[in-house]
Design an enzyme around this catalytic site. Structure first.
Site, mmCIF file in Angstrom:
data_model
loop_
_atom_site.group_PDB
_atom_site.id
_atom_site.type_symbol
_atom_site.label_atom_id
_atom_site.label_comp_id
_atom_site.label_asym_id
_atom_site.label_seq_id
_atom_site.Cartn_x
_atom_site.Cartn_y
_atom_site.Cartn_z
ATOM 1 N N ASP A 107 0.983 -0.872 -0.145
ATOM 2 C CA ASP A 107 0.005 -0.028 -0.034
ATOM 3 C C ASP A 107 0.925 1.456 -0.093
ATOM 4 O O ASP A 107 1.780 1.404 1.014
ATOM 5 C CB ASP A 107 -1.000 -0.189 1.142
ATOM 6 C CG ASP A 107 -2.019 0.922 1.087
ATOM 7 O OD1 ASP A 107 -3.081 0.749 1.882
ATOM 8 O OD2 ASP A 107 -1.805 2.077 0.578
ATOM 9 N N GLU A 228 16.694 16.700 -11.002
ATOM 10 C CA GLU A 228 15.980 16.229 -12.129
ATOM 11 C C GLU A 228 15.021 15.213 -12.058
ATOM 12 O O GLU A 228 13.901 15.021 -12.466
ATOM 13 C CB GLU A 228 17.018 16.103 -13.607
ATOM 14 C CG GLU A 228 17.667 17.117 -13.816
ATOM 15 C CD GLU A 228 19.020 16.645 -14.668
ATOM 16 O OE1 GLU A 228 18.754 15.669 -15.277
ATOM 17 O OE2 GLU A 228 19.910 17.501 -15.042
#
Length: 537
Positions: A107, A228
Site C-alpha cells: 500500500d 531532475e
DNA sequence: GCGGATCAC
DNA sequence: CATGGTGATCCGC
C-alpha cells in the site's frame, strides 16, 4: 424500550460520528478531535449536504431500532439452537483453515500527495492535499495532523488548516507511477513464484539463490540528476537508463545465465563510485523489504506492507506500521487469533460506518466480541452477512488472489450546478450518453441495462433502470432509453440530471463470491494505490 | 430485474 | 461558492 430516549441522548454523538472527523486512518492518532469537530460542524451545519446526512442518519437509527426489536423477540431456545448450528459451521471452517499461503498487501503511503511532493520540492514540509476546494482525494501526513483527510471537501480542510496547499489531481502522473510500482511487484523477479510465462527449468527456490541475485546497489541521492529526478518527465528517463539489475522490466529468470551485459553493468557500477549495496534474505519479511526497497529506489516514494496467511489479514497489517513500515502475522493459528482479538471490526475491509454502528448497538467493537455474538448475529443478519462476520472473527479470509474478472458495468457520472430547464437536462443526458458510448466502444462492450442516476440539490439520489431485449452500445440507442427514463422523472419531480450509466449485463448469476465484500482484490483500473501479490518463499 | 444502500479507493 | 466518480455487492421486494 430504550428506543426514543436512548437515541435522542446519543443523537449528538451519532452526528459527530457521521459528520465529524473520521480518524480511522494512519497518521491521525491523538488529534484534538473536539476542536476539529467543532470547526467541521461549524462549516457544515445548515448546509443542504448536512440536511441530507441528517436524514440518512435517522434512517440508520431506524434500521438499528428494528434490529433491536427483532433481537428482543429472540428466545433463549432459539439462541441455543443457533449456537449449535453456528458452532458446527465454525468447526468446519476451522477444519479448513489454510495457513500455507503467504499473502502480501502493498500500500503506497499517501500516494497522490507523495507523488506531488516528490515532483515539487516546494511542497516538502508543508501540509498539502490533492484534490479541489470541493473534494480532497488524499492529504500528506503533515496535513493529517490538522484533521485534513481524504474525502473531505477542500473548503473545510482550509478552515482546519489555513496554510493547506491544495494541488489539483494529475491522474496521468499517478498512472505512470502506478505502473512503475507494478514492475517492482512483478513476482517472478523477486520470488520463484511460478508464472505461466516462465519455463519450468528456470525456477529455483529463493533459498537457493546466490547472494548476488539478491544484492542491490543503492542509488545515492546526491548526484546532479537528483533534482531532475524529481520532475515527472525525467523520472521516466531515469527508469529507462537505470541499472538493469534493479530496473529491468523482465524477470532475471528470463535471461540466460551469465548474461554478459548484466555483468558489464555490474562492473560499471563498481567502477563509477564505490557504491553501497544491500542484500536481502530469503524470508517473507525480507522479500517484502526487497519489494519496498525496489519501489523506493524506482519511484522515490515509500510503501507499507502487510504479510499474513490471507488477504483479509494482510490488508489490515499493511496499515499497522504505516507509513514506510511493514508488519507480519506469522502463519500460526495462535498468532492470527492474538492479532485479531482486540482488533476493532472497523479496520476490516467491508465493515464501514453503518455496519460498525449496527454492530456497536449489539455491543460489538472488536473481533473477539464479534465472535462472542456469533449466534445472535446468525439470527439477526442474512446468511451472507453472518458467514462474512464469522470468517472475520475467526481470522479467515481468501488465501488466493482471483484474477481480474470481466467488468460488469461501465458508467459516467458528473456533478453540475443546478439545472432547472428540462431541455438542458436532456442535452446533458445526451452528452453523457455520448461519452459512455465512446467508453464502451473502446473496450468493445455492449449492454442490455441502462441506468440513470439522479441527484437533486438536496443530495437526494435516485436511480431508474431499464433492461431491453437486445444489446445496445451507440449513443443514439442508449439515449433513446435514458431519455424515456428521464422523462418520467422530470415530469413528476423536476429533478436534475446527474448521471447516465449503462450497465453491461453479464448474464452470469451463479458465480457470486462466497461472502459479502472482502473478496475484492484488485481494481481493474490503471490507477491504484493498493495492490496485492501472492508470493511463495 | 429494480431501487435503495453500503463500501472501497 | 463549495461535499466526487467508478465499480461492485446485497437486500427486499
Amino acid at each position: 424500550m430504550d428506543s426514543t430516549k436512548e437515541t435522542s441522548n446519543t443523537y449528538k454523538e451519532d452526528l459527530l460520528l457521521r459528520m465529524g472527523l473520521n480518524d480511522n486512518k494512519a497518521g491521525m492518532e491523538g488529534l484534538d478531535k473536539e476542536k476539529i469537530n467543532k470547526i467541521i460542524m461549524g462549516a457544515t451545519k445548515g448546509s443542504r449536504f448536512y440536511g441530507n446526512e441528517l436524514k440518512k442518519e435517522k434512517q440508520v437509527n431506524q434500521r438499528i431500532e428494528n434490529m433491536m426489536q427483532q433481537k428482543a423477540r429472540i428466545t433463549s431456545q432459539q439462541l441455543r439452537e443457533a449456537q449449535l448450528q453456528v458452532d458446527r459451521f465454525a468447526m468446519e471452517l476451522e477444519h479448513c483453515r489454510d495457513l500455507s499461503n503467504t499473502i502480501v498487501h502493498v500500500d503506497m503511503d499517501a500516494f497522490y500527495a507523495a507523488v506531488e511532493m516528490r515532483d515539487n520540492p516546494e511542497l516538502k514540509d508543508k501540509p498539502i492535499a490533492v484534490g479541489s476546494m470541493s473534494m480532497l482525494s488524499t492529504s500528506n501526513y503533515h496535513a493529517r495532523r490538522f484533521g485534513v483527510r481524504a474525502a473531505m471537501p477542500g473548503f473545510i480542510a482550509k478552515r482546519l488548516c489555513p496554510h493547506l496547499i491544495i494541488v489539483p489531481l494529475n491522474f496521468d502522473k499517478y498512472r505512470v507511477v502506478s505502473k512503475q510500482v507494478g514492475i517492482c511487484l512483478a513476482p517472478t523477479s523477486i520470488c520463484s513464484w511460478v508464472s505461466c510465462r516462465i519455463r519450468s527449468q528456470l525456477q529455483m527456490p529463493r533459498q537457493d539463490w546466490p547472494e548476488e541475485r539478491r544484492r542491490y546497489f543503492i542509488k545515492t541521492g546526491n548526484s546532479k540528476t537528483t533534482s531532475e529526478l524529481t520532475t515527472y518527465l525525467t523520472s521516466i528517463e531515469y527508469e529507462l537508463s537505470a541499472s538493469p539489475l534493479l530496473f529491468e522490466d523482465s524477470p532475471p529468470d528470463l535471461q540466460p545465465p551469465g548474461n554478459p551485459s548484466q555483468v558489464n553493468c555490474k562492473e560499471q557500477n563498481k567502477l563509477q563510485i564505490p557504491q553501497k549495496s544491500v542484500v536481502f534474505g530469503t524470508s517473507a519479511e525480507e522479500v517484502v523489504k526487497e519489494i519496498r526497497f525496489r519501489i523506493e529506489q524506482k519511484t522515490t516514494l515509500t510503501a507499507s506492507a502487510g504479510i499474513a496467511p490471507n488477504t483479509m489479514l494482510a490488508k489490515v497489517c499493511s496499515d499497522k506500521n504505516k507509513p514506510n513500515g511493514q508488519y507480519q502475522i506469522l502463519p500460526s493459528r495462535q498468532a492470527v487469533m492474538e492479532f485479531i482479538k482486540d482488533l476493532p471490526i472497523r479496520k476490516i475491509s467491508g465493515i464501514g460506518k453503518v455496519t460498525e454502528k449496527m454492530l456497536k448497538a449489539l455491543g460489538i467493537i472488536t473481533c473477539a466480541e464479534l465472535y462472542q455474538q456469533r449466534a445472535l448475529l446468525s439470527l439477526l443478519f442474512s446468511e451472507t452477512s453472518w458467514h462474512y462476520f464469522l470468517h472475520i472473527s475467526l481470522g479467515l479470509g481468501s488465501t488466493h488472489l482471483a484474477r481480474d474478472g470481466e467488468r460488469k458495468s461501465m458508467s459516467v457520472e458528473r456533478t453540475f450546478n443546478e439545472i432547472n430547464k428540462a431541455e438542458d437536462q436532456y442535452s446533458l443526458c445526451q452528452e453523457l450518453c455520448s461519452e459512455i458510448a465512446q467508453d464502451l466502444q473502446k473496450e468493445g462492450l455492449k449492454g442490455r441495462t441502462v441506468t440513470v442516476k439522479l441527484k437533486n440539490v438536496n443530495f437526494e439520489v435516485k436511480t431508474r433502470a431499464s433492461t431491453v431485449s437486445s444489446v445496445v452500445s451507440t449513443e443514439e440507442e442508449i439515449f433513446a432509453i435514458a431519455k424515456e427514463l428521464l422523462r418520467t422523472e422530470i415530469d413528476v419531480f423536476g429533478y436534475l440530471v446527474f448521471l447516465v450509466k449503462q450497465t453491461k449485463n453479464t448474464n452470469k448469476g451463479a458465480s457470486l463470491a462466497s461472502y459479502r465484500l472482502g473478496t475484492k482484490l484488485c481494481q481493474p483500473l490503471g490507477v491504484q494505490e493498493r495492490r496485492l501479490i501472492k508470493i511463495s518463499v
